[in-house]
Write a protein that holds these residues in place. Structure first.
Motif, mmCIF file in Angstrom:
data_model
loop_
_atom_site.group_PDB
_atom_site.id
_atom_site.type_symbol
_atom_site.label_atom_id
_atom_site.label_comp_id
_atom_site.label_asym_id
_atom_site.label_seq_id
_atom_site.Cartn_x
_atom_site.Cartn_y
_atom_site.Cartn_z
ATOM 1 N N ALA A 267 73.182 48.796 93.236
ATOM 2 C CA ALA A 267 73.702 47.620 92.537
ATOM 3 C C ALA A 267 72.564 46.841 91.894
ATOM 4 O O ALA A 267 71.545 46.557 92.539
ATOM 5 N N VAL A 268 72.745 46.494 90.627
ATOM 6 C CA VAL A 268 71.824 45.626 89.900
ATOM 7 C C VAL A 268 72.597 44.355 89.560
ATOM 8 O O VAL A 268 73.633 44.416 88.894
ATOM 9 N N GLY A 269 72.101 43.226 90.033
ATOM 10 C CA GLY A 269 72.830 41.978 89.866
ATOM 11 C C GLY A 269 72.175 41.020 88.886
ATOM 12 O O GLY A 269 70.947 41.005 88.739
ATOM 13 N N LEU A 270 73.012 40.261 88.192
ATOM 14 C CA LEU A 270 72.549 39.097 87.442
ATOM 15 C C LEU A 270 72.745 37.915 88.382
ATOM 16 O O LEU A 270 73.879 37.497 88.648
ATOM 17 N N ILE A 271 71.651 37.403 88.920
ATOM 18 C CA ILE A 271 71.687 36.402 89.973
ATOM 19 C C ILE A 271 71.531 35.008 89.378
ATOM 20 O O ILE A 271 70.576 34.754 88.630
ATOM 21 N N GLU A 272 72.465 34.126 89.690
ATOM 22 C CA GLU A 272 72.335 32.733 89.287
ATOM 23 C C GLU A 272 71.686 31.956 90.429
ATOM 24 O O GLU A 272 72.257 31.832 91.522
ATOM 25 N N LEU A 273 70.472 31.498 90.204
ATOM 26 C CA LEU A 273 69.746 30.755 91.229
ATOM 27 C C LEU A 273 70.307 29.349 91.362
ATOM 28 O O LEU A 273 70.916 28.798 90.425
ATOM 29 N N ALA A 274 70.088 28.758 92.501
ATOM 30 C CA ALA A 274 70.565 27.397 92.737
ATOM 31 C C ALA A 274 69.987 26.419 91.729
ATOM 32 O O ALA A 274 70.592 25.387 91.421
ATOM 33 N N GLU A 275 68.819 26.747 91.172
ATOM 34 C CA GLU A 275 68.172 25.868 90.190
ATOM 35 C C GLU A 275 68.844 25.932 88.819
ATOM 36 O O GLU A 275 68.540 25.140 87.936
ATOM 37 N N GLY A 276 69.744 26.918 88.606
ATOM 38 C CA GLY A 276 70.493 26.981 87.356
ATOM 39 C C GLY A 276 70.087 28.076 86.400
ATOM 40 O O GLY A 276 70.767 28.293 85.398
ATOM 41 N N VAL A 277 68.977 28.776 86.655
ATOM 42 C CA VAL A 277 68.581 29.882 85.783
ATOM 43 C C VAL A 277 69.071 31.194 86.394
ATOM 44 O O VAL A 277 69.452 31.244 87.564
ATOM 45 N N ARG A 278 69.065 32.244 85.597
ATOM 46 C CA ARG A 278 69.534 33.548 86.058
ATOM 47 C C ARG A 278 68.431 34.581 85.920
ATOM 48 O O ARG A 278 67.611 34.509 85.008
ATOM 49 N N MET A 279 68.431 35.558 86.813
ATOM 50 C CA MET A 279 67.476 36.655 86.734
ATOM 51 C C MET A 279 68.149 37.933 87.204
ATOM 52 O O MET A 279 69.153 37.900 87.926
ATOM 53 N N ILE A 280 67.606 39.054 86.769
ATOM 54 C CA ILE A 280 68.144 40.373 87.123
ATOM 55 C C ILE A 280 67.296 40.982 88.228
ATOM 56 O O ILE A 280 66.074 40.989 88.153
ATOM 57 N N SER A 281 67.959 41.474 89.266
ATOM 58 C CA SER A 281 67.246 42.159 90.338
ATOM 59 C C SER A 281 68.251 42.965 91.145
ATOM 60 O O SER A 281 69.468 42.890 90.917
ATOM 61 N N ASN A 282 67.742 43.730 92.092
ATOM 62 C CA ASN A 282 68.616 44.508 92.964
ATOM 63 C C ASN A 282 69.289 43.622 93.999
ATOM 64 O O ASN A 282 68.701 42.654 94.487
ATOM 65 N N VAL A 283 70.531 43.977 94.341
ATOM 66 C CA VAL A 283 71.240 43.354 95.445
ATOM 67 C C VAL A 283 71.167 44.314 96.616
ATOM 68 O O VAL A 283 71.582 45.475 96.503
ATOM 69 N N VAL A 284 70.627 43.864 97.736
ATOM 70 C CA VAL A 284 70.406 44.728 98.894
ATOM 71 C C VAL A 284 71.129 44.138 100.099
ATOM 72 O O VAL A 284 71.621 43.018 100.066
ATOM 73 N N GLY A 285 71.175 44.923 101.167
ATOM 74 C CA GLY A 285 71.745 44.422 102.416
ATOM 75 C C GLY A 285 73.201 44.758 102.621
ATOM 76 O O GLY A 285 73.741 44.575 103.722
ATOM 77 N N VAL A 286 73.891 45.245 101.567
ATOM 78 C CA VAL A 286 75.280 45.686 101.672
ATOM 79 C C VAL A 286 75.430 46.963 100.855
ATOM 80 O O VAL A 286 74.662 47.198 99.916
ATOM 81 N N PRO A 287 76.412 47.803 101.155
ATOM 82 C CA PRO A 287 76.640 48.980 100.310
ATOM 83 C C PRO A 287 76.932 48.565 98.877
ATOM 84 O O PRO A 287 77.493 47.495 98.630
ATOM 85 N N TYR A 288 76.557 49.430 97.940
ATOM 86 C CA TYR A 288 76.713 49.084 96.519
ATOM 87 C C TYR A 288 78.147 48.728 96.161
ATOM 88 O O TYR A 288 78.401 47.892 95.296
ATOM 89 N N ASP A 289 79.140 49.350 96.838
ATOM 90 C CA ASP A 289 80.536 49.103 96.485
ATOM 91 C C ASP A 289 81.113 47.867 97.175
ATOM 92 O O ASP A 289 82.300 47.568 97.049
ATOM 93 N N LYS A 290 80.264 47.130 97.887
ATOM 94 C CA LYS A 290 80.698 45.887 98.529
ATOM 95 C C LYS A 290 80.166 44.654 97.800
ATOM 96 O O LYS A 290 80.491 43.527 98.178
ATOM 97 N N VAL A 291 79.333 44.866 96.788
ATOM 98 C CA VAL A 291 78.817 43.734 96.011
ATOM 99 C C VAL A 291 79.964 43.128 95.214
ATOM 100 O O VAL A 291 80.797 43.849 94.649
ATOM 101 N N ARG A 292 80.033 41.802 95.155
ATOM 102 C CA ARG A 292 81.111 41.114 94.466
ATOM 103 C C ARG A 292 80.569 39.927 93.682
ATOM 104 O O ARG A 292 79.578 39.298 94.092
ATOM 105 N N ILE A 293 81.217 39.616 92.565
ATOM 106 C CA ILE A 293 80.880 38.408 91.824
ATOM 107 C C ILE A 293 81.139 37.195 92.707
ATOM 108 O O ILE A 293 82.169 37.113 93.398
ATOM 109 N N GLY A 294 80.219 36.252 92.720
ATOM 110 C CA GLY A 294 80.324 35.066 93.560
ATOM 111 C C GLY A 294 79.707 35.227 94.933
ATOM 112 O O GLY A 294 79.611 34.257 95.687
ATOM 113 N N MET A 295 79.260 36.434 95.276
ATOM 114 C CA MET A 295 78.672 36.678 96.598
ATOM 115 C C MET A 295 77.365 35.896 96.741
ATOM 116 O O MET A 295 76.493 35.979 95.870
#
Length: 329
Positions: A267-295
């Motif tokens: 999974a490659v996520g577009l992450i919205e940081l609490a500070e308000g900007v977004r960055m692209i990086s890997n989402v780890v710690g869960v299986p790829y098919d468990k990643v969800r928008i808003g997680m």
């Protein structure tokens, strides 16, 4: 060009035939399907995250990097491609160079494009390289130059380069396959491109700090790192350190193409940081098919080899339920 490649070209005469197309038209009297318009500018700016005020309002101009966008033919294409360009590509196909990959482009901007401008263009085959051997295979680089006009006035030039090549044969790896898994050396991840504009970011990563640029004039935060502010254009800036909290704004699951240093699917996520900007990086710690928008996710630093450490985002297990995923590739 190696001596072997030079000798090959001399033997079959292909390069002389290819060079005969230099200077011939690649597109003739092309016309943009739509005039420069505010809706397309808005879509572009939203996709790029570019909120510069010059691209909004009654006096808006188009972002310079949209130069090629106004010449694109869409799914239905253009009828402006010249016979000469088709012959050149056909000659390369006939010589076995049947694969193609876009390699790079260069643009020069001569005047702003404004809503209402009618776009016309012509293109020429600027150069065909000698036979080259690359990791993809052996072939020829073809460079076209497009002159883009607005109302008949030259507004910019766009050089586009492709490689027409014969794919390299994949070597068999019986010896490697026979090795125990722990004995097979894993390919290294690609190195990030570090330059004067983003060196501070990577220095922060080395110190386990995720640094965000902040405009010294208007205070706007920005990511990725840029030499100037998108909002006010100021060049002065300082940094703030991200707290590490974020949410998955969007994501894709990468299945293809496979790269030697990666293990798809992931999974490659577009992450919205609490500070308000977004960055692209890997989402780890869960299986790829468990990643969800808003997680909800939290920053951590992952060492991928002895030289490289990267910021990634670990799913927070007890976060709220989220909606369906964005998609897979």
């Amino acid at each position: 060009m190696s001596g072997e490649e030079r000798a090959h070209d001399a033997r079959d005469g292909l390069y002389d035939r290819l060079r005969a197309y230099e200077g011939k038209p690649a597109a003739i009297a092309g016309r943009g399907k739509d005039p420069v318009n505010l809706p397309m500018i808005r879509h572009w700016c939203e996709a790029m995250g570019d909120a510069h005020p010059a691209y909004r309002g009654p006096d808006a101009v188009a972002p310079p990097t949209m130069l090629q966008a106004w010449t694109m033919g869409g799914l239905s294409g253009h009828q402006d491609r010249s016979e000469a360009y088709g012959e050149l590509l056909g000659l390369l196909d006939g010589a076995g160079y049947t694969s193609v990959v876009a390699t790079d482009c260069e643009q020069e901007y001569l005047r702003p494009l404004r809503p209402g401008d009618e776009i016309t263009f012509d293109a020429v085959v600027e150069s065909v390289s000698p036979r080259k051997t690359t990791k993809l295979g052996t072939g020829h680089f073809v460079t076209t130059r497009m002159d883009v006009r607005a109302g008949g006035e030259l507004a910019g030039t766009h050089r586009f380069r492709i490689l027409k090549y014969a794919p390299a044969a994949r070597p068999a790896k019986p010896a490697e396959a026979a090795k125990p898994a722990e004995a097979v050396e894993r390919p290294r991840r690609p190195r990030p491109v570090v330059n004067r504009d983003n060196a501070g970011f990577w220095e922060g990563v080395a110190a386990h700090r995720l640094l965000i640029q902040r405009c010294a004039a208007c205070g706007t935060l920005r990511f990725p790192w840029l030499p100037g502010c998108n909002d006010c254009g100021a060049g002065e800036w300082d940094t703030v350190e991200a707290g590490g909290e974020g949410t998955v704004h969007s994501y894709v699951v990468m299945h293809h193409p496979p790269f030697p240093a990666f293990d798809p699917p992931y999974a490659v996520g577009l992450i919205e940081l609490a500070e308000g900007v977004r960055m692209i990086s890997n989402v780890v710690g869960v299986p790829y098919d468990k990643v969800r928008i808003g997680m909800p996710v939290r920053l951590e630093f992952q060492r991928v080899d002895e030289e490289l450490e990267l910021p990634v985002f670990r799913a927070v297990e007890d976060g709220p339920a989220a909606g369906p995923g964005e998609g897979e590739r």
